[in-house]
Design an enzyme around this catalytic site. Structure first.
Site, PDB file in Angstrom:
ATOM      1  N   ASN A 126     -38.380  18.169  39.890  1.00 17.33           N
ATOM      2  CA  ASN A 126     -39.068  18.150  41.176  1.00 17.33           C
ATOM      3  C   ASN A 126     -38.438  19.169  42.140  1.00 17.33           C
ATOM      4  O   ASN A 126     -39.134  19.895  42.850  1.00 17.33           O
ATOM      5  CB  ASN A 126     -39.001  16.738  41.760  1.00 17.33           C
TER       6      ASN A 126
ATOM      7  N   HIS B  47     -20.346  25.557  12.458  1.00 15.49           N
ATOM      8  CA  HIS B  47     -19.789  25.348  11.117  1.00 15.49           C
ATOM      9  C   HIS B  47     -19.664  23.849  10.817  1.00 15.49           C
ATOM     10  O   HIS B  47     -20.041  23.382   9.729  1.00 15.49           O
ATOM     11  CB  HIS B  47     -18.423  26.027  11.030  1.00 15.49           C
TER      12      HIS B  47
ATOM     13  N   GLU C 253     -24.893  30.223  12.055  1.00 17.33           N
ATOM     14  CA  GLU C 253     -23.458  30.476  11.924  1.00 17.33           C
ATOM     15  C   GLU C 253     -23.210  31.913  11.451  1.00 17.33           C
ATOM     16  O   GLU C 253     -22.267  32.578  11.903  1.00 17.33           O
ATOM     17  CB  GLU C 253     -22.880  29.466  10.932  1.00 17.33           C
TER      18      GLU C 253
END
Length: 711
Positions: free
Chosen positions: A449, A46, A68
């Site tokens: 990695n 919001h 929302e």
């Protein structure tokens, strides 16, 4: 006043909201019924939507609004959280981040409408309640209450609560005489709104389409500086009807209410006179009357800012209390360039202080005066405290960098089809802002990695009797003048024999060299340019631009990286970074006739070692100290100094890097000193043991030795 001035604040706040959304959605994936988390996501979305609307970024506002709406349905229990929703929400975050990156680069959100994502969001809502779509929502803001009663509306008309000075009364009178309507208006901004000043600016911009604002309360400057709560008032002169103006003001995003009416000068003057009489009758204390008289004689601009919560007419006492109201916001945003400039000035002050200290230590002249020495000591304390204060301002938690990594590992887990979890600790550890800004990419590569190369696939882990969910960890902590960040996993570890064979195969080393290399030296071959052990190229790792870039980026920050591995148990990369790149406490030493500095944070102790106590292990000079075998490093040999006759005792500075110790042999000790680090640029770029230079009190230049690089 231009809304673009809020762009930096908007970017910072949006970054924070995006991170909050990412963190909360990660929690929601594991706890789909957690209503606190659902509410937190709704609030963040919001706020983000409102801020985007304020700044005029309509595409970003539209996407966030639809996101929302989904959570409004979740809050009302019309939709259940599931894995498909979580994936869709993360898609939304990526799209919003795309808008934000465009804004950072060009101050514009771009032209991507993300129609497919918006369609998916709306389809998700339509799919609730057996496929019947709920009524479209204009806003996901708090539900509007029923119309207030007349007396309640009167209480909200704060434009009657502040005094008008003579010039302001004249403006209103002249506007009325010219045939214009004069409207008093009070605007209420939603309490959870951010960027209140920007909201006020948009209201002013909207109503000024219809006329001219005559009077502000608080002042326009106070509003611009956000020195007000959640409401402000003004008088507007206009030819238009009140309804049109109220409608335009209410159309601004996150405006809770706007009340207003047409006011006549005569009625307004009568109201003001009555308020003054009531105030005078209520205030019998002479001091209060004096204050009122003073206010009438010389109206102060600050006095116009009446307390927003007040319901009674503002007396002079009311105003005084409003001005003295304490500021609750205890933080301020400062441009990093301003901090750099301040740090440079502190650096110059320290150099000047060191110069005075150097002069005061001479044997001749007036410098032997005790008062002078006392003042020098006082100056040293002040400059040290000033330096520490500036450094604290520049320090930020590494949380701002590492907070995005859990989401990254979650996505990698799905992409690689490996079960994995990231455990982080020490996110509150602080580093210089300039270091934090540049450490994100190296850490991200190390984590990728670990996920791609470090952890085995699910079947292999089961066959080995390991937990099916692989663990990746990131730990940060302070150690002396350094911050240590460890990135590791409980995976397969590095196959040292495979690295050795690959290096021989590619001609990096010969078989003869490989025979005499230690395990640590072979593993360090992974940091060579374009050296990769990847069996296939993926978009995650294995493109040949890997650990060598990580190493060079960390070394560019004055740090270093090392790796420890155990086959079948896992691998840990240890990144060591300096707390600051500007000013440090150092031990000044002498090697032949040259002065050098060693960072005090690296030093454990200083020992006087008889030459006869030196032993040899594999042709390396070592000493035994408190049950530790410590290798000696002859700095005169490394620095190619002139040879000298061996003394009976050696001055040895014991330094530490992680669990490793070394003894640096120096000729003489000069003492501790606060030094300013100056970069040498490209002049001694190839010599890793020299990390910079400093200017001493007598104007001489001394090189700074990097103890980490020596070990």
């Amino acid at each position: 006043m231009d809304v673009s001035q809020y762009l930096e604040v908007f970017i910072d706040e949006s970054d924070e909201h995006l991170q909050t959304l990412s963190d909360c959605i990660m929690v929601l994936e594991k706890e789909p019924e957690n209503m606190d988390t659902i509410n937190e996501i709704f609030r963040a979305a919001h706020s983000l939507k409102g801020m985007a609307g304020t700044m005029g970024f309509k595409r970003m506002q539209h996407l966030t609004h639809d996101m929302e709406n989904v959570f409004q349905e979740v809050r009302s229990e019309k939709i259940k959280v599931n894995s498909a929703m979580i994936d869709l929400l993360f898609k939304c975050l990526d799209a919003i981040e795309g808008y934000l990156n465009n804004i950072k680069a060009s101050s514009d959100e771009g032209t991507e409408d993300n129609e497919l994502i918006i369609k998916e969001l709306n389809d998700f809502i339509s799919g609730s309640e057996g496929g019947s779509a709920p009524e479209p929502k204009k806003e996901a803001a708090p539900v509007a209450e029923s119309a207030p009663a007349e007396n309640e509306t009167d209480g909200k008309k704060k434009y009657f609560e502040f005094e008008l000075d003579d010039s302001e009364k004249t403006k209103i009178k002249e506007a009325e005489e010219n045939g214009l309507h004069v409207y008093g208006m009070t605007v209420y901004i939603q309490k959870e709104c951010l960027l209140k000043a920007a909201r006020a600016f948009l209201v002013f911009k909207a109503v000024e389409e219809f006329g001219q604002i005559l009077v502000y309360n608080p002042s326009s400057q106070d509003i611009e500086d956000e020195r007000f709560d959640c409401d402000f008032s003004f008088y507007l002169a206009s030819e238009e009807s009140l309804d049109k103006i109220l409608e335009a003001a209410k159309a601004v995003s996150e405006i809770e209410d706007v009340v207003g009416e047409e006011v006549k000068y005569a009625a307004l003057a009568e109201k003001q006179e009555k308020a003054e009489e009531e105030a005078a009758a209520a205030t019998t204390a002479p001091a209060a009357k004096t204050a009122t008289a003073e206010k009438a004689a010389t109206p102060a601009p600050a006095a116009k800012a009446s307390a927003p919560a007040a319901k009674a007419p503002a007396t002079s006492n009311n105003k005084k209390q409003a001005v003295a109201k304490p500021v609750t916001n205890r933080t301020v945003r400062v441009d990093i360039e301003k901090l750099d400039a301040l740090m440079n000035q502190v650096s110059e002050l320290i150099i000047a202080k060191n110069s005075l200290v150097s002069f005061s230590s001479t044997e001749s002249g007036d410098f032997q005066n005790q008062t002078f020495h006392d003042q020098i000591e006082y100056l040293e304390r002040i400059t040290t405290n000033l330096h520490e204060s500036v450094m604290k301002v520049r320090m930020v938690p590494i949380e701002s960098v590492v907070a995005k990594f859990p989401r990254m590992i979650r996505d990698l887990s799905r992409k690689l089809n490996k079960n994995m979890e990231l455990f982080m600790s020490g996110e509150e550890t602080e580093l210089d802002r300039t270091v934090v800004d540049q450490i994100g990419d190296p850490l991200q590569h190390l984590l990728r990695n670990s996920a791609d190369h470090g952890l085995e696939d699910n079947e292999t882990r089961r066959a080995l009797g390991k937990p099916e969910v692989g663990s990746i960890f990131l730990k940060a902590f302070q150690e002396g003048n350094n911050v240590i960040i460890e990135v590791g996993d409980d995976g397969a570890g590095i196959d040292v024999d495979a690295v050795r064979n690959k290096a021989i195969e590619r001609g990096v080393i010969t078989e003869e060299q490989a025979e005499s290399m230690s395990q640590k030296e072979i593993v360090n071959l992974l940091f060579l340019p374009s050296f990769s052990m990847a069996k296939k190229i993926t978009d995650i790792s294995g493109r040949g631009v890997g650990l060598d870039v990580v190493k060079s980026n960390i070394e560019a920050l004055g740090g270093d990286v090392e790796v420890k591995t155990q086959l079948g148990e896992g691998t840990t990369f240890t990144v060591r970074l300096p707390l600051t790149l500007a000013i440090i406490q150092a031990l000044m030493v002498e090697i032949r006739d040259e002065k050098y500095a060693i960072a005090l944070g690296s030093i454990v102790t200083i020992e006087d070692i008889p030459v006869k106590d030196i032993k040899y292990v594999e042709a390396q000079e070592v000493i035994s100290l408190r049950e530790m075998v410590i290798p000696l490093i002859r700095l005169d040999e490394i620095l190619d100094s002139e040879p000298r006759e061996e003394p009976e005792n050696l001055t040895v500075v014991i330094v530490k890097k992680g669990d490793n110790h070394a003894g640096l042999v120096v000729d003489n000790l000069i003492g501790q000193q606060e030094i300013v680090i100056k970069s040498l640029g490209k002049y001694i770029n190839s010599n890793k043991i020299i990390s910079g230079a400093t200017i001493l009190g007598d104007g001489e230049v001394a090189l700074i030795l990097d103890a980490n690089a020596l070990m």
